[in-house]
Design an enzyme around this catalytic site. Structure first.
Site, mmCIF file in Angstrom:
data_model
loop_
_atom_site.group_PDB
_atom_site.id
_atom_site.type_symbol
_atom_site.label_atom_id
_atom_site.label_comp_id
_atom_site.label_asym_id
_atom_site.label_seq_id
_atom_site.Cartn_x
_atom_site.Cartn_y
_atom_site.Cartn_z
ATOM 1 N N HIS A 53 0.870 -1.158 0.112
ATOM 2 C CA HIS A 53 -0.221 0.193 -0.105
ATOM 3 C C HIS A 53 0.848 1.225 0.123
ATOM 4 O O HIS A 53 1.888 0.925 0.269
ATOM 5 C CB HIS A 53 -0.794 0.119 1.435
ATOM 6 C CG HIS A 53 -0.096 0.259 2.544
ATOM 7 N ND1 HIS A 53 0.382 -0.780 3.217
ATOM 8 C CD2 HIS A 53 0.319 1.345 3.349
ATOM 9 C CE1 HIS A 53 1.045 -0.625 4.081
ATOM 10 N NE2 HIS A 53 1.006 0.974 4.477
ATOM 11 N N ASP B 152 0.739 5.148 1.896
ATOM 12 C CA ASP B 152 -0.022 5.805 3.102
ATOM 13 C C ASP B 152 -0.822 6.929 2.609
ATOM 14 O O ASP B 152 -0.273 7.644 1.774
ATOM 15 C CB ASP B 152 0.958 6.157 4.228
ATOM 16 C CG ASP B 152 1.639 5.028 4.869
ATOM 17 O OD1 ASP B 152 1.126 3.904 4.807
ATOM 18 O OD2 ASP B 152 2.367 5.107 5.540
ATOM 19 N N HIS C 299 4.736 -0.002 0.024
ATOM 20 C CA HIS C 299 5.441 -0.828 1.016
ATOM 21 C C HIS C 299 4.427 -1.800 1.612
ATOM 22 O O HIS C 299 3.357 -1.746 1.394
ATOM 23 C CB HIS C 299 6.057 0.294 2.197
ATOM 24 C CG HIS C 299 5.147 1.097 2.677
ATOM 25 N ND1 HIS C 299 4.572 2.321 2.232
ATOM 26 C CD2 HIS C 299 4.503 1.139 4.029
ATOM 27 C CE1 HIS C 299 3.670 3.009 3.179
ATOM 28 N NE2 HIS C 299 3.701 1.906 4.345
ATOM 29 N N ARG D 254 6.890 -9.511 15.534
ATOM 30 C CA ARG D 254 7.419 -8.065 15.134
ATOM 31 C C ARG D 254 6.495 -7.088 15.694
ATOM 32 O O ARG D 254 5.375 -7.101 15.656
ATOM 33 C CB ARG D 254 7.673 -7.941 13.439
ATOM 34 C CG ARG D 254 7.920 -6.466 13.316
ATOM 35 C CD ARG D 254 7.874 -6.267 11.552
ATOM 36 N NE ARG D 254 8.574 -5.134 11.248
ATOM 37 C CZ ARG D 254 7.848 -3.988 10.903
ATOM 38 N NH1 ARG D 254 6.585 -4.108 11.168
ATOM 39 N NH2 ARG D 254 8.592 -2.929 10.804
#
Ligand SMILES: O=C(O)CCC(=O)C(=O)O
Ligand SMILES: [Fe+2]
Length: 327
Positions: free
Chosen positions: A195, A197, A251, A263
């Protein structure tokens, strides 16, 4: 399914480093170059105390490691893509998190304690988390976003004082703590689908596990975590404000399949005022208009409508002027 190289196999994207304490003209120069290409950079000397970051990671982890019944009652808890949880997205995202809106950060009682249902201990942990986010962390993020944005605005973006105030507002910002559970030995699983941002700027604080990838030069490259540095990326709104001179990079996050560790990341997204009409730069970056004038509110509604209709965000392409698209 698409082959997802894991954090170890993938080639690394060489990120530029920007020093927030650099002398003004140097900062502006470093920053503009990084926003042009690759649209994402490491920020050092940002002034966020390591102790605060470590405490917030610890608090977020503690809450997200509660059992499902308890954490699902925490205000702002989500599982899967947060903004799209109720919509028919194509990809199932392998993550969960806590979402905090800056507007709700001060004095909103519905967010001040998790309703008692989680028991006193979790209520206290949640209050500490909220306090660290709203009382401290978001203030640092807003300070950083403002300094970066003002450097760009005064530089080649050439924004007037009204635009500087309305094109970036602390009021509309969003904070999210994410947990990407380890997907199991050798499994390749997207934590967050590809996507861009919708923000002006996004500021990510990732732990040392890795998994963030940026699409650059026609392939996915890994963003290696560096202790003490935060990762900043250009969002769609800044790309539009710059007339495409700056790049809102695509990203994604790959869930850890190369380690047993989950994570965690702490992400802050800065937005314009809802009704601020975004227009490209008069002349500095690019001579012609690329987008029709639109407000962030309009952009967000379009993104939601597209996701509802097709399962994917279309984004800036929706606002591109036809004449420019054809040329
Ligand atoms: O977790 C991360 O590092 C990135 C998250 C992200 O890209 C987003 O929330 O838009
Ligand atoms: Fe993102």
């Amino acid at each position: 399914m698409e082959q997802l190289a894991d954090g170890c196999e993938l080639e690394e994207l060489e990120l530029p480093t920007v020093d927030l304490e650099a002398e003004e003209s140097r900062l502006t120069e470093q920053l503009a170059a990084a926003c042009r290409d690759p649209g994402v950079f490491r920020l050092v000397n940002h002034g966020v105390p390591c102790e605060l970051t470590a405490r917030l990671f610890g608090l977020a982890r503690g809450l997200l490691e509660l059992d499902a019944a308890n954490k699902s009652r925490l205000p702002g808890y989500f599982c899967g893509t947060p903004a799209l949880a109720a919509l028919p997205v194509k990809e199932i995202n392998w993550l969960e998190g806590l979402h905090v809106e800056a507007t709700a950060a001060h004095g909103d009682r519905s967010h001040s304690s998790p309703d008692g249902a989680d028991g006193e201990a979790d209520g206290t942990a949640f209050s500490k988390f909220r306090e660290a986010v709203s009382g401290e962390y978001v203030a640092h993020m807003a300070r950083i976003a403002r300094k970066l944005f003002d450097a760009l605005a005064a530089g080649e973006l050439g924004l007037d004082s009204e635009q500087r105030a309305s094109y970036l507002t602390e009021r509309g910002s969003i904070f999210r703590a994410y947990r990407y559970p380890a997907s199991g030995a050798g499994r390749r699983q997207l934590g967050m689908e590809a996507h861009t941002d919708s923000s002006v700027l996004s500021i990510l604080n990732q732990d040392m596990v890795g998994g963030l990838q940026v699409f650059y030069g026609g392939r996915w490259l890994a963003v290696r975590p560096v202790e003490g540095a935060v990762v900043v990326n250009v969002g769609d709104m800044l790309q539009a404000m710059s007339g495409d001179a700056y790049r809102s990079p695509e990203h994604r996050v790959v869930a850890p399949g190369w380690t047993e560790a989950d994570r965690m990341s702490l992400c802050y997204f800065a937005f314009p005022e809802e009704d601020a009409v975004i227009v490209g730069p008069a002349s500095a970056c690019r001579p012609e208009e690329l987008y029709r004038a639109f407000s962030y509110g309009e952009f967000r509604e379009q993104v939601q409508a597209d996701v509802k209709a097709t399962g994917s965000k279309v984004g800036l392409a929706r606002f591109r002027l036809a004449a420019v698209t054809q040329s």
